[in-house]
Design an enzyme around this catalytic site. Structure first.
Site, PDB file in Angstrom:
ATOM      1  N   TYR A 240      20.567  25.946  37.854  1.00 46.33           N
ATOM      2  CA  TYR A 240      20.710  25.763  36.397  1.00 46.33           C
ATOM      3  C   TYR A 240      21.247  24.359  36.107  1.00 46.33           C
ATOM      4  O   TYR A 240      20.733  23.657  35.228  1.00 46.33           O
ATOM      5  CB  TYR A 240      21.657  26.824  35.871  1.00 46.33           C
ATOM      6  CG  TYR A 240      21.826  26.890  34.373  1.00 46.33           C
ATOM      7  CD1 TYR A 240      22.914  26.283  33.767  1.00 46.33           C
ATOM      8  CD2 TYR A 240      20.916  27.576  33.577  1.00 46.33           C
ATOM      9  CE1 TYR A 240      23.095  26.354  32.386  1.00 46.33           C
ATOM     10  CE2 TYR A 240      21.097  27.654  32.200  1.00 46.33           C
ATOM     11  CZ  TYR A 240      22.186  27.047  31.615  1.00 46.33           C
ATOM     12  OH  TYR A 240      22.359  27.120  30.244  1.00 46.33           O
TER      13      TYR A 240
ATOM     14  N   SER B  78      23.150  21.570  28.207  1.00 48.33           N
ATOM     15  CA  SER B  78      24.242  22.485  28.584  1.00 48.33           C
ATOM     16  C   SER B  78      25.458  21.692  29.044  1.00 48.33           C
ATOM     17  O   SER B  78      25.352  20.492  29.324  1.00 48.33           O
ATOM     18  CB  SER B  78      23.754  23.377  29.747  1.00 48.33           C
ATOM     19  OG  SER B  78      24.834  23.988  30.425  1.00 48.33           O
TER      20      SER B  78
HETATM   21  C1  GCO Z   1      27.699  29.748  33.076  1.00 48.65           C
HETATM   22  C2  GCO Z   1      27.268  29.828  31.635  1.00 48.65           C
HETATM   23  C3  GCO Z   1      26.888  28.440  31.119  1.00 48.65           C
HETATM   24  C4  GCO Z   1      26.566  28.510  29.652  1.00 48.65           C
HETATM   25  C5  GCO Z   1      26.137  27.194  29.077  1.00 48.65           C
HETATM   26  C6  GCO Z   1      27.242  26.196  29.126  1.00 48.65           C
HETATM   27  O1  GCO Z   1      27.366  30.645  33.851  1.00 48.65           O
HETATM   28  O2  GCO Z   1      28.393  28.754  33.394  1.00 48.65           O
HETATM   29  O3  GCO Z   1      26.188  30.724  31.463  1.00 48.65           O
HETATM   30  O4  GCO Z   1      25.816  27.968  31.879  1.00 48.65           O
HETATM   31  O5  GCO Z   1      25.547  29.422  29.442  1.00 48.65           O
HETATM   32  O6  GCO Z   1      25.005  26.700  29.733  1.00 48.65           O
HETATM   33  O7  GCO Z   1      26.793  25.025  28.470  1.00 48.65           O
END
Ligand code: GCO
Length: 262
Positions: free
Chosen positions: A158, A145
């Protein structure tokens, strides 16, 4: 040269492939000739997804299992190897996100994101690689990501998971290259999917921000990932190990520009 990208005869397992980026990448692998095995954890979504693959002229085998459960993964991988054939390609795509300020996020919520986005790719990679090692052939692609490289408010779990997934990719590449298993990653930028729907609505400040922050000036379309997925699944990438290819419209290449510049 064309043969270099041909996946005919290859079996590709894509986790979380009942929708979104996983489905788009799986369809690209199928269009390049791969036999598709798609994982999901919701019967209704799986049924609808298989119909979508069929509608696109692609044969997909559906397997429902929880990627965070080592027991379910071990049993399912054994069944797939038996019922479909040797898994040549694994795409660890299944993932969740929780957008909660770190001060308000509880440990259980943090742990849930790490379980799906980091520990599950380890579990699935390990159980698939056991068979790939015997055959001295395999392709593993981890879906990283922007958050493998950058932080942003509310996505601490995340980002921690996706940053860890980048380093897990490099470590597994190091350990398994000697078995002719190439482990690499794809880092999608901001794509138009269910996951980003809440922050993509017209007029949402984040929507305007991403458009301005992306040199290509648009959200990614899931189909934009297909070519990179085929490339990292094919013979064309046999000497590529531990690399993350960012498909991001240029976000990571720039610090951005003042709002009065077009
Ligand atoms: C967020 C997005 C990102 C994208 C992706 C970017 O909330 O910033 O959901 O996380 O999904 O991962 O690469």
């Amino acid at each position: 040269m064309k043969g270099l990208f041909d996946l005919t005869g290859q079996v590709a397992l894509v986790t979380g492939a009942t929708h979104g980026l996983g489905m788009a990448m799986a369809k690209a692998l199928g269009q390049a000739g791969a036999t598709l095995v798609i994982n999901g954890n919701t019967p209704a979504k799986m049924e609808a997804a298989l119909a979508s693959y069929t509608q696109d002229g692609l044969k997909a085998h559906g397997y429902l299992f929880d990627v965070t459960s080592a027991q379910q993964v071990k049993e399912s991988i054994a069944r797939i190897e038996q019922e479909v054939g040797p898994i040549n390609i694994l795409v660890n795509n299944a993932g969740i996100i929780k957008r909660i300020p770190a001060l308000e996020m509880d440990e259980e919520e943090f742990r849930q994101v790490l379980d799906v986005d980091l520990i599950a790719p380890f579990i699935v990679s390990k159980h698939v690689a056991r068979y790939m090692v015997e055959r001295r052939q395999g392709k593993i692609i981890n879906i990283c990501s922007m958050m493998s490289e950058l932080g942003r408010d509310t996505v601490s779990a995340y980002a921690a998971a996706k940053g860890g997934l980048k380093m897990l990719t490099r470590n597994l590449a190091t350990e398994w290259a000697k078995y002719n298993i190439q482990v690499n990653g794809i880092g999608p930028g901001y794509f138009a999917t269910e996951q980003t729907a809440p922050i993509r609505v017209d007029g949402h400040p984040f929507n305007d921000f991403i458009i301005s922050r992306t040199p290509a000036g648009r959200w990614g379309d899931p189909e934009d990932l297909g070519g990179t997925a085929v490339f990292l699944s094919s013979k064309a990438s046999d000497f590529i190990n531990g690399q993350i290819i960012y498909v991001d419209g240029g976000i990571l290449a720039t610090i951005g520009k003042p709002s009065n510049e077009n």
